[in-house]
Design an enzyme around this catalytic site. Structure first.
Site, PDB file in Angstrom:
ATOM      1  N   SER A 176      32.421  42.791  32.369  1.00  0.00           N
ATOM      2  CA  SER A 176      32.941  41.449  32.116  1.00  0.00           C
ATOM      3  C   SER A 176      33.382  41.212  30.686  1.00  0.00           C
ATOM      4  O   SER A 176      34.215  40.327  30.434  1.00  0.00           O
ATOM      5  CB  SER A 176      31.876  40.402  32.486  1.00  0.00           C
ATOM      6  N   HIS A 193      34.305  41.146  38.917  1.00  0.00           N
ATOM      7  CA  HIS A 193      35.619  41.174  38.280  1.00  0.00           C
ATOM      8  C   HIS A 193      36.542  42.220  38.905  1.00  0.00           C
ATOM      9  O   HIS A 193      37.587  42.542  38.331  1.00  0.00           O
ATOM     10  CB  HIS A 193      35.459  41.426  36.780  1.00  0.00           C
ATOM     11  N   LYS A 201      35.966  33.727  40.830  1.00  0.00           N
ATOM     12  CA  LYS A 201      36.890  34.377  39.889  1.00  0.00           C
ATOM     13  C   LYS A 201      38.230  34.580  40.589  1.00  0.00           C
ATOM     14  O   LYS A 201      39.041  33.664  40.633  1.00  0.00           O
ATOM     15  CB  LYS A 201      36.259  35.650  39.355  1.00  0.00           C
TER      16      LYS A 201
END
Length: 404
Positions: free
Chosen positions: A180, A208, A243
């Protein structure tokens, strides 16, 4: 000393060290423009990688989902599990190529609950030193022996796996698929091979990676799929819905037995109110959009390439990342804060990351790119970075201040 005096002293110490954190207030989610504390800015600090947080179909799905209730009203096992949760879990399982999935209220809850359910006293957990805080805290709370290895160092991992094997019990290896703060990918193929060799279980945090990469068959499944790993290679897959999916919450995907087991033993799932139906509905719509519109991934890749080319032309000290997370490594905490402040005056919101989030001496600007950014915004950011770094005297010294 009183509680208030203790808190005041600790806060004062953090201010003196230049590590005091302050909230920014946005009027709405960046898309990617935002009004921050009353000022219009372009955000290069959001994790909304595919631009789905403001997608009209996703918002409409959330609004429709709210008709099912403002909240789930109870934990999933009491009466808070709705049909929309089941539909979301089925979509996640299909998108990741796993037999089943389970939704959690947050990525932190998913990692903590899963680790603590799977291992305990007498077992071992082996973790990358740059793992996300939720993996670190899960390892601590599990009460298993916690062994760490240098970032993405597979030789060091092999040594720790041998140590774990010598002590007996089960061994869990936990790593981020995409890190991250550095934006680099874990060497998952090599890690999976070592796990097979040492009879360890591999858990990959795809916070991610999910939605952004994958295989030809599973294009949004994440970094594990992109590196050719199967459900046998990476039996425990965690991903977030806040995300690339632009919503909130998280999931764990794996075998039917894994999900059934977590329903029985993952305390962060059992003892918390279920995900609001509006969020589940929005996340489901986002997953459908990201699979139906692969051009979003391509736009994001184009933006990453455009930014990195421009940064290389200017000699900016970027980390080695091909993900949307582009760390501009400056090393000095004060320099990072000065550059971020100057960028803000020019209308750009960029995250200034300092210890303890990253190791001492590795402060950086965490620049994140989105499919929603247009080329002109990226060009303007590069020009602003050039002038801000020059004003701060960081262009010639930045790369020498960071860790190798």
């Amino acid at each position: 000393m009183t509680l208030r005096a203790t808190l005041q002293a600790r806060l004062a110490e953090r201010r003196e060290r230049g590590l005091y954190r302050q909230l920014k207030t946005l009027e709405a989610a960046p898309s990617p423009t935002a009004v921050v504390d009353g000022r219009s800015m372009v955000a290069f600090s959001s994790n909304d990688y595919l631009g789905l947080a403001c997608h009209p179909q996703v918002i409409a799905a959330q609004q429709e989902g709210a008709r099912l209730g403002a909240g789930a009203t109870a934990s999933h096992l009491v009466n808070g599990h709705l049909q929309i949760h089941e539909a979301l879990q089925e979509e996640i399982a299909a998108a990741t190529g796993r037999e089943a999935a389970l939704v959690f209220s947050s990525g932190y809850a998913a990692n903590m609950g899963t680790i603590c359910a799977l291992i305990g006293r007498g077992d071992s957990i082996v973790s990358d030193k740059l793992n996300h805080a939720s993996l670190i805290d899960g390892a601590r709370l599990s009460r298993a022996e916690s062994l760490r290895f240098a970032h993405s160092d597979t030789a060091a991992l092999a040594r720790q796996l041998q140590r774990a094997r010598n002590t007996g019990g089960n061994t869990l290896v936990a790593v981020d698929g995409v890190y991250s703060m550095d934006g680099d990918c874990a060497p998952l193929a090599e890690i999976a091979g070592l796990c097979r060799e040492h009879d360890a279980w591999l858990m990959v945090d795809e916070a991610h990676g999910f939605g952004l990469m994958g295989s030809e068959k599973l294009p949004v499944a994440g970094s594990a799929a992109a590196m050719g790993l199967t459900g046998e290679d990476a039996p425990i897959l965690m991903g977030t819905l806040g995300k690339a999916a632009g919503n909130a919450g998280a999931f764990v995907a794996g075998s039917r037995e894994l999900i059934d087991y977590l329903v029985q033993f993952a305390r962060t799932y059992i003892y918390t109110t279920g995900m609001p139906p509006a969020v589940a509905s929005g996340a489901l719509a986002a997953l459908q959009v990201m699979q139906r519109e692969p051009e979003r991934q391509q736009r994001l890749r184009n933006n990453i390439d455009r930014f990195r080319r421009g940064a290389a032309e200017r000699g900016l000290p970027l980390g080695d990342s091909t993900s949307p997370i582009q760390p501009l490594l400056l090393g000095c905490d004060q320099t990072v804060m000065r550059v971020a402040a100057e960028l803000a005056t020019q209308g750009f919101l960029v995250g200034a990351i300092r210890p303890p989030t990253v190791p001492v001496g590795t402060a950086r600007l965490r620049i994140t790119l989105s499919a929603a950014h247009d080329p002109a915004q990226i060009t303007a950011l590069l020009a602003a970075l050039d002038s801000a770094l020059e004003d701060a005297g960081a262009l010639s010294t930045g790369s020498s201040e960071v860790r190798p």
